[in-house]
Design a protein around this motif. Structure first.
Motif, mmCIF file in Angstrom:
data_model
loop_
_atom_site.group_PDB
_atom_site.id
_atom_site.type_symbol
_atom_site.label_atom_id
_atom_site.label_comp_id
_atom_site.label_asym_id
_atom_site.label_seq_id
_atom_site.Cartn_x
_atom_site.Cartn_y
_atom_site.Cartn_z
ATOM 1 N N THR A 271 0.835 -1.199 0.000
ATOM 2 C CA THR A 271 0.000 0.000 0.000
ATOM 3 C C THR A 271 0.868 1.247 0.000
ATOM 4 O OG1 THR A 271 -1.671 -1.180 1.265
ATOM 5 C CG2 THR A 271 -1.832 1.216 1.234
ATOM 6 N N TYR A 272 1.919 1.198 0.840
ATOM 7 C CA TYR A 272 2.769 2.389 0.960
ATOM 8 C C TYR A 272 3.489 2.695 -0.353
ATOM 9 C CZ TYR A 272 5.743 5.998 2.627
ATOM 10 O OH TYR A 272 6.338 7.221 2.760
ATOM 11 N N TRP B 103 2.353 2.955 -3.281
ATOM 12 C CA TRP B 103 1.621 3.966 -4.053
ATOM 13 C C TRP B 103 1.708 5.337 -3.400
ATOM 14 C CZ3 TRP B 103 0.567 2.005 -8.568
ATOM 15 C CH2 TRP B 103 0.279 0.643 -8.674
ATOM 16 N N ARG B 104 1.621 5.348 -2.065
ATOM 17 C CA ARG B 104 1.716 6.625 -1.355
ATOM 18 C C ARG B 104 3.088 7.255 -1.601
ATOM 19 N NH1 ARG B 104 -2.235 6.923 2.881
ATOM 20 N NH2 ARG B 104 -3.189 4.939 3.416
ATOM 21 N N GLY C 210 3.544 8.520 -4.978
ATOM 22 C CA GLY C 210 2.766 9.758 -5.094
ATOM 23 C C GLY C 210 3.569 10.964 -4.633
ATOM 24 N N VAL C 211 4.321 10.801 -3.507
ATOM 25 C CA VAL C 211 5.154 11.901 -3.019
ATOM 26 C C VAL C 211 6.284 12.184 -4.013
ATOM 27 C CG1 VAL C 211 6.740 12.614 -1.193
ATOM 28 C CG2 VAL C 211 4.641 11.422 -0.608
ATOM 29 N N ILE D 241 -2.292 0.085 6.584
ATOM 30 C CA ILE D 241 -2.912 0.181 5.259
ATOM 31 C C ILE D 241 -3.751 1.450 5.190
ATOM 32 C CG2 ILE D 241 -4.523 -0.908 3.642
ATOM 33 C CD1 ILE D 241 -3.620 -3.620 4.770
ATOM 34 N N TRP D 242 -4.521 1.700 6.239
ATOM 35 C CA TRP D 242 -5.305 2.928 6.394
ATOM 36 C C TRP D 242 -6.208 3.196 5.191
ATOM 37 C CZ3 TRP D 242 -7.680 4.869 9.959
ATOM 38 C CH2 TRP D 242 -8.083 6.208 10.006
ATOM 39 N N GLY D 243 -7.076 2.265 4.935
ATOM 40 C CA GLY D 243 -8.072 2.388 3.881
ATOM 41 C C GLY D 243 -8.900 1.116 3.905
ATOM 42 N N PHE E 189 -4.335 5.422 -4.199
ATOM 43 C CA PHE E 189 -3.556 6.361 -3.389
ATOM 44 C C PHE E 189 -2.524 7.111 -4.231
ATOM 45 C CE2 PHE E 189 -4.672 3.724 0.464
ATOM 46 C CZ PHE E 189 -5.439 4.711 1.045
ATOM 47 N N LEU E 190 -2.116 6.549 -5.346
ATOM 48 C CA LEU E 190 -1.101 7.229 -6.178
ATOM 49 C C LEU E 190 -1.631 8.561 -6.737
ATOM 50 C CD1 LEU E 190 1.637 7.355 -7.628
ATOM 51 C CD2 LEU E 190 0.719 5.864 -9.373
ATOM 52 N N ALA F 244 -2.265 11.020 -3.810
ATOM 53 C CA ALA F 244 -1.089 11.663 -3.229
ATOM 54 C C ALA F 244 -0.480 12.672 -4.198
ATOM 55 C CB ALA F 244 -0.047 10.608 -2.837
ATOM 56 N N MET G 172 -0.419 16.226 -2.186
ATOM 57 C CA MET G 172 0.777 16.655 -1.441
ATOM 58 C C MET G 172 1.260 18.065 -1.820
ATOM 59 S SD MET G 172 0.926 14.237 0.634
ATOM 60 C CE MET G 172 2.419 14.511 1.599
ATOM 61 N N ASP H 240 7.323 14.597 3.971
ATOM 62 C CA ASP H 240 6.196 14.201 3.118
ATOM 63 C C ASP H 240 5.999 12.688 3.127
ATOM 64 O OD1 ASP H 240 5.724 16.758 2.448
ATOM 65 O OD2 ASP H 240 6.457 16.636 0.387
ATOM 66 N N PHE H 241 7.113 11.958 3.196
ATOM 67 C CA PHE H 241 7.008 10.494 3.151
ATOM 68 C C PHE H 241 6.364 9.932 4.427
ATOM 69 C CE2 PHE H 241 10.185 11.074 -0.179
ATOM 70 C CZ PHE H 241 9.681 10.229 -1.142
ATOM 71 N N VAL H 242 6.432 10.705 5.514
ATOM 72 C CA VAL H 242 5.744 10.294 6.741
ATOM 73 C C VAL H 242 4.282 10.729 6.672
ATOM 74 C CG1 VAL H 242 5.682 10.509 9.248
ATOM 75 C CG2 VAL H 242 7.889 10.475 8.046
ATOM 76 N N VAL I 144 2.323 11.290 4.239
ATOM 77 C CA VAL I 144 1.470 10.680 3.228
ATOM 78 C C VAL I 144 0.774 9.428 3.776
ATOM 79 C CG1 VAL I 144 3.163 9.140 2.150
ATOM 80 C CG2 VAL I 144 1.366 10.177 0.748
ATOM 81 N N GLN I 145 1.326 8.848 4.858
ATOM 82 C CA GLN I 145 0.703 7.664 5.446
ATOM 83 C C GLN I 145 -0.683 7.992 6.014
ATOM 84 O OE1 GLN I 145 1.437 4.540 5.312
ATOM 85 N NE2 GLN I 145 -0.152 3.839 6.725
ATOM 86 N N LEU J 123 -2.808 9.965 4.698
ATOM 87 C CA LEU J 123 -3.745 10.375 3.652
ATOM 88 C C LEU J 123 -4.837 9.317 3.467
ATOM 89 C CD1 LEU J 123 -4.272 12.558 1.512
ATOM 90 C CD2 LEU J 123 -2.889 11.239 -0.073
#
Lengths: 117, 238
Positions: free
Chosen positions: A20-21, A23-24, A27-28, B52-54, B85-86, B89, B93, B106-108, B110-111, B113
């Protein structure tokens, strides 16, 4: 259900979190450098949605686990009630879910329709 | 333009404590009860919620595992379920640029989101000074994640104390929540993908149970993409 060790479950969960991460994090990295309406992104989004549509249908029609105790008719009716309430009554999520779940519980309760136990 | 940090905190608390926190609490109660009923440990429920948060990805993890899919396919399935999520984000962002830290933070961030913080940010950011937007996002996201965590634990522990009818209702809440949250997306091609996926998912589950969700996603998603190309839409919200 298969018996899996706690270690195996931990690895599986970690893999799912990293998957999952991915994609996040991408994205950044790509933020503001690419157009989020681009064709590849759209395709990826549609793949997600199609997959999730398939998963929802399977959870309602061919569930695995505890919902197998309930009848397909009750699951389908309650699902239709919830979605219809959502679409007709101002697209409010919580009332729709509560009415759908409430009608599900009521139907099981009054029909005594639990297949096992 | 809001430039006072305290005022930003208050708005973030007010925005999150109402509808988003209650929705997350309820949906994660359903998720926690499903994890318990699937015979899986509480730690896995908590890790899935925070990591995962979703809800869609979390349900994919539990359902594919319960269906007996191998770890490789479960992880691939969860990853694909979360591909939205892509674009989320990428578009979100840059709306809260950092002043000095560069990209590391940002990498922290974004979790945290999710569809909730995404929607709240898009709505509130225009009123908030650039350097305070991250503050709003962190306060909002922390409250949402706390509500999700509390819901997961309540659901996991509570389902055992419920009469059977109500316990089953909590589990049934998962596909219903999931469908209604996705049906609320104002993007016609995404809804078409969802509707194409439903029958394909059932079909592939019966025919090739090991690859059902992956095939559903790739074939259904490509079909929806093709349809979307023929009838282009302005709205591209994920």
């Amino acid at each position: 259900m298969t018996t899996v060790s706690y270690f195996g479950l931990a690895l599986l969960t970690l893999g799912a979190i990293l998957g999952t991460y991915f994609w996040r994090g991408m994205g950044v990295l790509f933020a503001s450098r690419v157009n989020s309406a681009g064709a590849v992104f759209q395709w990826v989004t549609f793949v997600s949605y199609a997959m999730l549509g398939g998963l929802i249908a399977r959870m309602v029609v061919l569930p695995i686990g505890p919902l197998e105790e309930t009848s397909l008719l009750i699951r389908s009716l309650a699902f239709a009630i919830g979605v219809t309430v959502f679409l007709l009554l101002g697209r409010r999520v919580l009332p729709a879910v509560l009415i759908g779940v409430g009608s599900f519980i009521a139907m099981i309760f009054f029909s005594g329709a639990l297949l096992s136990s | 333009m809001i430039t006072n940090p305290r005022a930003v905190d208050r708005i973030a608390i007010r925005d999150s404590l109402g509808y988003p926190a209650i929705t997350l609490l309820a949906s994660m109660i359903g998720f926690g009860s499903l994890v318990n009923e699937s015979g899986l440990p509480l730690g896995m429920a908590i890790a899935a919620t925070l990591g995962i948060w979703g809800l869609p990805g979390q349900l994919t993890l539990i359902e594919m595992h319960a269906a007996g899919a191998s770890a490789f396919f479960v992880i691939l399935g969860v990853a694909l379920a979360n591909a939205r999520f892509l674009p989320m984000a990428v578009s979100f962002m840059p709306l809260m640029p950092s002043r000095r830290a560069g990209m590391a933070s940002d990498f922290v961030l974004v979790q945290m989101l999710s569809i909730n913080s995404w929607a709240a940010g898009l709505k509130r950011f225009p009123e908030i000074a650039l350097e305070l937007r991250r503050r709003y996002y962190v306060v909002f996201g922390t409250i949402c994640m706390s509500a999700g965590l509390i819901g997961t634990i309540i659901g996991y522990l509570g389902v055992e104390m419920m009469p059977r009818e109500i316990a089953l209702g909590l589990i049934f809440m998962n596909p219903l929540f999931f469908a209604i949250l996705l049906a609320g997306v104002n993007n016609r091609p995404s809804l078409i993908a969802l509707l194409i996926g439903a029958p394909l998912g059932l079909f592939f589950h019966l025919v090739v149970p090991d690859f059902d969700l992956l095939l559903t996603g790739i074939i259904g998603g490509s079909l929806a993409f093709w349809i979307g190309q023929r009838w282009p839409q302005r709205d591209n919200s994920p």
